[in-house]
Design a protein around this motif. Structure first.
Motif, PDB file in Angstrom:
ATOM      1  N   VAL A 155      -5.648  25.185 -72.636  1.00  0.00           N
ATOM      2  CA  VAL A 155      -7.056  24.968 -72.281  1.00  0.00           C
ATOM      3  C   VAL A 155      -7.191  23.688 -71.461  1.00  0.00           C
ATOM      4  O   VAL A 155      -7.887  23.666 -70.443  1.00  0.00           O
ATOM      5  N   GLN A 156      -6.518  22.633 -71.894  1.00  0.00           N
ATOM      6  CA  GLN A 156      -6.647  21.350 -71.204  1.00  0.00           C
ATOM      7  C   GLN A 156      -6.177  21.418 -69.752  1.00  0.00           C
ATOM      8  O   GLN A 156      -6.743  20.760 -68.883  1.00  0.00           O
ATOM      9  N   ASP A 157      -5.153  22.217 -69.462  1.00  0.00           N
ATOM     10  CA  ASP A 157      -4.686  22.372 -68.080  1.00  0.00           C
ATOM     11  C   ASP A 157      -5.770  23.011 -67.213  1.00  0.00           C
ATOM     12  O   ASP A 157      -5.987  22.593 -66.063  1.00  0.00           O
ATOM     13  N   SER A 158      -6.448  24.016 -67.759  1.00  0.00           N
ATOM     14  CA  SER A 158      -7.542  24.663 -67.014  1.00  0.00           C
ATOM     15  C   SER A 158      -8.710  23.697 -66.826  1.00  0.00           C
ATOM     16  O   SER A 158      -9.304  23.639 -65.742  1.00  0.00           O
ATOM     17  N   VAL A 159      -9.028  22.939 -67.863  1.00  0.00           N
ATOM     18  CA  VAL A 159     -10.106  21.942 -67.762  1.00  0.00           C
ATOM     19  C   VAL A 159      -9.743  20.893 -66.707  1.00  0.00           C
ATOM     20  O   VAL A 159     -10.595  20.486 -65.908  1.00  0.00           O
ATOM     21  N   ASP A 160      -8.495  20.465 -66.681  1.00  0.00           N
ATOM     22  CA  ASP A 160      -8.057  19.502 -65.667  1.00  0.00           C
ATOM     23  C   ASP A 160      -8.248  20.058 -64.254  1.00  0.00           C
ATOM     24  O   ASP A 160      -8.663  19.328 -63.339  1.00  0.00           O
ATOM     25  N   ASP A 161      -7.958  21.339 -64.058  1.00  0.00           N
ATOM     26  CA  ASP A 161      -8.177  21.963 -62.743  1.00  0.00           C
ATOM     27  C   ASP A 161      -9.653  21.915 -62.354  1.00  0.00           C
ATOM     28  O   ASP A 161      -9.998  21.641 -61.197  1.00  0.00           O
ATOM     29  N   ILE A 162     -10.527  22.184 -63.317  1.00  0.00           N
ATOM     30  CA  ILE A 162     -11.968  22.147 -63.043  1.00  0.00           C
ATOM     31  C   ILE A 162     -12.399  20.717 -62.745  1.00  0.00           C
ATOM     32  O   ILE A 162     -13.181  20.478 -61.809  1.00  0.00           O
ATOM     33  N   LEU A 163     -11.905  19.754 -63.503  1.00  0.00           N
ATOM     34  CA  LEU A 163     -12.256  18.351 -63.268  1.00  0.00           C
ATOM     35  C   LEU A 163     -11.767  17.884 -61.898  1.00  0.00           C
ATOM     36  O   LEU A 163     -12.466  17.115 -61.212  1.00  0.00           O
ATOM     37  N   ASN A 164     -10.592  18.339 -61.468  1.00  0.00           N
ATOM     38  CA  ASN A 164     -10.101  17.991 -60.130  1.00  0.00           C
ATOM     39  C   ASN A 164     -11.002  18.564 -59.049  1.00  0.00           C
ATOM     40  O   ASN A 164     -11.322  17.879 -58.066  1.00  0.00           O
ATOM     41  N   PHE A 166     -14.151  19.301 -59.417  1.00  0.00           N
ATOM     42  CA  PHE A 166     -15.388  18.526 -59.546  1.00  0.00           C
ATOM     43  C   PHE A 166     -15.271  17.200 -58.784  1.00  0.00           C
ATOM     44  O   PHE A 166     -16.169  16.823 -58.021  1.00  0.00           O
ATOM     45  N   SER A 167     -14.159  16.500 -58.965  1.00  0.00           N
ATOM     46  CA  SER A 167     -13.951  15.219 -58.278  1.00  0.00           C
ATOM     47  C   SER A 167     -13.969  15.394 -56.768  1.00  0.00           C
ATOM     48  O   SER A 167     -14.574  14.602 -56.051  1.00  0.00           O
ATOM     49  N   PHE A 172     -15.924  14.629 -51.645  1.00  0.00           N
ATOM     50  CA  PHE A 172     -15.818  15.125 -50.276  1.00  0.00           C
ATOM     51  C   PHE A 172     -16.843  16.211 -49.929  1.00  0.00           C
ATOM     52  O   PHE A 172     -16.904  16.655 -48.791  1.00  0.00           O
ATOM     53  N   GLY A 173     -17.599  16.691 -50.910  1.00  0.00           N
ATOM     54  CA  GLY A 173     -18.589  17.705 -50.636  1.00  0.00           C
ATOM     55  C   GLY A 173     -18.065  19.132 -50.768  1.00  0.00           C
ATOM     56  O   GLY A 173     -18.815  20.080 -50.662  1.00  0.00           O
ATOM     57  N   SER A 174     -16.754  19.277 -50.949  1.00  0.00           N
ATOM     58  CA  SER A 174     -16.154  20.590 -51.180  1.00  0.00           C
ATOM     59  C   SER A 174     -14.834  20.379 -51.906  1.00  0.00           C
ATOM     60  O   SER A 174     -14.347  19.270 -52.013  1.00  0.00           O
TER      61      SER A 174
END
Length: 175
Positions: A155-164, A166-167, A172-174
């Motif tokens: 789960v944490q790996d998927s959350v990290d992908d979403i957080l990346n 998001f950042s 950068f707007g995308s």
């Protein structure tokens, strides 16, 4: 600036698990459509098949929270473009960015196992059977989105992908 996370995917793919893990990390409001629709069902209105009522009500709450500067996670199947657009309109009305996240489980046997073994944590909600999930209409996406495959991933790996993503969206707007 607040961001609206629009989660979509068939039941049992892991949307709610991801949303529950992500929400505290972002101090985000978690809007679970299953909870809204169950409340409509048990209300004095006794709406058992809510059509778009749950989406419209939840999107209004999302917009209010986005206007307050809160990140919001919209946790729903969002099977068709019309429902996805309801959330996009909320983001547009609040003048914030939206991050579309499609959650999938690419292994059919694992997906079936999740459907058949998951626990129901909302008393007024009837969980779908595997046959119902297989028959469910799910339109292909026409907009850009982040696809998260939860099969054999922590789960944490998927959350990290979403957080990346998001950042990148914020910076950068995308993504």
């Amino acid at each position: 600036m607040a961001v609206l996370f629009i989660f979509s995917g068939l039941p049992g793919t892991g949307k709610t698990t991801l949303a529950r893990t992500l929400a505290p990390r972002l101090q985000a409001v978690h809007l679970r459509l299953d909870s809204v629709e169950a409340a409509l069902k048990t209300s004095v209105l006794a709406i058992s098949k809510s059509e778009d009522a749950g989406y419209v009500a939840a999107a209004a709450v999302a917009r209010d929270n986005l206007l307050l500067g809160n990140n919001v996670i919209a946790d729903a199947v969002n099977p068709i473009e019309i429902t996805r657009n309801i959330w996009m309109e909320a983001a547009f009305a609040a003048k914030v960015k939206a991050l579309n996240v499609e959650v999938v489980c690419s292994d059919k046997q694992e997906h079936k196992k999740r459907i058949e073994t998951r626990r129901n944590d909302i008393s007024a909600l009837t969980l779908p059977s595997w046959e119902e999930v297989k028959r469910r209409r799910f339109e292909p996406w026409t907009r850009h989105r982040l696809v998260i495959d939860t099969f054999q991933r922590q789960v944490q790996d998927s959350v990290d992908d979403i957080l990346n993503a998001f950042s990148q969206l914020v910076r950068f707007g995308s993504y």
